[in-house]
Design a protein around this motif. Structure first.
Motif, PDB file in Angstrom:
ATOM      1  N   LEU A   1       0.824  -1.202   0.000  1.00 21.88           N
ATOM      2  CA  LEU A   1       0.000   0.000   0.000  1.00 21.88           C
ATOM      3  C   LEU A   1       0.862   1.256   0.000  1.00 21.88           C
ATOM      4  O   LEU A   1       0.616   2.214  -0.733  1.00 21.88           O
ATOM      5  N   GLN A   2       1.892   1.236   0.857  1.00 22.17           N
ATOM      6  CA  GLN A   2       2.802   2.387   0.920  1.00 22.17           C
ATOM      7  C   GLN A   2       3.520   2.592  -0.421  1.00 22.17           C
ATOM      8  O   GLN A   2       3.721   3.720  -0.863  1.00 22.17           O
ATOM      9  N   SER A   3       3.892   1.472  -1.026  1.00 22.91           N
ATOM     10  CA  SER A   3       4.559   1.568  -2.329  1.00 22.91           C
ATOM     11  C   SER A   3       3.621   2.178  -3.374  1.00 22.91           C
ATOM     12  O   SER A   3       4.020   3.034  -4.177  1.00 22.91           O
ATOM     13  N   ASP A   4       2.339   1.725  -3.345  1.00 21.78           N
ATOM     14  CA  ASP A   4       1.367   2.279  -4.294  1.00 21.78           C
ATOM     15  C   ASP A   4       1.148   3.763  -4.052  1.00 21.78           C
ATOM     16  O   ASP A   4       1.060   4.571  -4.991  1.00 21.78           O
ATOM     17  N   ILE A   5       1.054   4.117  -2.772  1.00 27.46           N
ATOM     18  CA  ILE A   5       0.839   5.549  -2.444  1.00 27.46           C
ATOM     19  C   ILE A   5       2.023   6.383  -2.905  1.00 27.46           C
ATOM     20  O   ILE A   5       1.869   7.465  -3.476  1.00 27.46           O
ATOM     21  N   SER A   6       3.234   5.855  -2.679  1.00 30.97           N
ATOM     22  CA  SER A   6       4.439   6.581  -3.110  1.00 30.97           C
ATOM     23  C   SER A   6       4.458   6.755  -4.630  1.00 30.97           C
ATOM     24  O   SER A   6       4.818   7.814  -5.158  1.00 30.97           O
ATOM     25  N   ALA A   7       4.079   5.690  -5.331  1.00 31.18           N
ATOM     26  CA  ALA A   7       4.055   5.762  -6.791  1.00 31.18           C
ATOM     27  C   ALA A   7       3.029   6.792  -7.268  1.00 31.18           C
ATOM     28  O   ALA A   7       3.290   7.591  -8.191  1.00 31.18           O
ATOM     29  N   GLU A   8       1.840   6.754  -6.623  1.00 29.66           N
ATOM     30  CA  GLU A   8       0.813   7.716  -7.015  1.00 29.66           C
ATOM     31  C   GLU A   8       1.238   9.140  -6.710  1.00 29.66           C
ATOM     32  O   GLU A   8       0.996  10.064  -7.486  1.00 29.66           O
ATOM     33  N   LEU A   9       1.899   9.304  -5.531  1.00 25.23           N
ATOM     34  CA  LEU A   9       2.386  10.636  -5.178  1.00 25.23           C
ATOM     35  C   LEU A   9       3.441  11.108  -6.177  1.00 25.23           C
ATOM     36  O   LEU A   9       3.471  12.269  -6.585  1.00 25.23           O
ATOM     37  N   GLY A  10       4.296  10.184  -6.584  1.00 24.17           N
ATOM     38  CA  GLY A  10       5.318  10.546  -7.574  1.00 24.17           C
ATOM     39  C   GLY A  10       4.693  10.948  -8.895  1.00 24.17           C
ATOM     40  O   GLY A  10       5.108  11.926  -9.539  1.00 24.17           O
ATOM     41  N   ALA A  11       3.692  10.157  -9.321  1.00 29.99           N
ATOM     42  CA  ALA A  11       3.009  10.486 -10.572  1.00 29.99           C
ATOM     43  C   ALA A  11       2.286  11.814 -10.468  1.00 29.99           C
ATOM     44  O   ALA A  11       2.270  12.622 -11.420  1.00 29.99           O
TER      45      ALA A  11
END
Length: 228
Positions: free
Chosen positions: A24-34
């Motif tokens: 979940l944290q990885s997905d959130i980080s990816a979304e934040l990066g995008a």
């Protein structure tokens, strides 16, 4: 016994939970990066748009200035056209004035200066020359050209003529005839005249001029160069 079982159950469940949380944290980080990348791209687009808008405003100002210059040029051209039309109207639309008149026979000598009256009309366009008074009267303000020639055949005598503007002598041509032959003089002048000014030829005292038949050796001519 129960405590051991609970601990075992907790250990069994903690692995998947940790993995889920990590994912979940990885997905959130990816979304934040995008999202950050999108925001940065939008910022760059805004900057480019601002630059484009600035260029458009500059071009609009340039076009506006060009239109203002074009309006001024059109106005100047219109004024030039009106001036040219007015000049053309003055030159071509005004009265046409030209005359040539001649003497017949001998005139003089007299003991006083005498106006020369040319009775033979060769040309008198505009009727500005009066054959009864010998005066040319300017019909309009303008610049005029006048010319005369005179001839006489008396030996040992003065001959010639003078041209007057109003009461002022502006030309005098004369000669002394030493021979038993014909003597000639001629001259021309450009005069600026106001409407009503008069020009005439005069025979000085004790001078004479002679014309033989229809040869017209003594001619007075003039015409309008342009109006003013």
């Amino acid at each position: 016994m129960k405590s051991a079982t609970a601990l075992l159950l907790t250990l069994c469940l903690s692995g998947p939970l940790v993995q889920a949380e990590t994912a979940l944290q990885s997905d959130i980080s990816a979304e934040l990066g995008a999202l950050r990348a999108t925001v940065e791209e939008l910022r760059l687009m805004e900057d480019r748009l601002a630059v484009s808008e600035s260029k458009v405003q500059a071009q609009e100002k340039y076009i506006k200035d060009l239109r203002a210059e074009l309006d001024v040029t059109k106005m100047e051209l219109l004024q030039y056209k009106e001036q040219a039309e007015e000049m053309e109207k003055k030159q071509t639309g005004g009265p046409k004035v030209a005359f040539s008149v001649a003497l017949t026979g001998r005139v003089g000598p007299f003991n006083v200066e005498t106006t020369l009256i040319y009775p033979k009309i060769i040309t008198n366009i505009g009727n500005a020359y009066n054959t009864y008074t010998g005066f040319f009267t300017a019909p309009i303000n303008g610049v005029y050209f006048f010319r005369f020639n005179a001839m006489d055949g008396r030996k040992n005598n003065h001959m010639g003529a003078a041209l007057y503007k109003n009461n002022q002598r502006v030309l005098l041509n004369y000669a002394w005839n030493h021979w038993d032959d014909h003597e000639h003089v001629s001259n021309g002048i450009v005069l600026e005249l106001s409407q009503g000014d008069v020009v005439h030829m005069s025979l000085p005292a004790w001078y004479s001029v002679t014309d033989l038949g229809e040869h017209y050796f003594n001619i007075f001519s003039g015409f309008l160069l342009f109006s003013m």
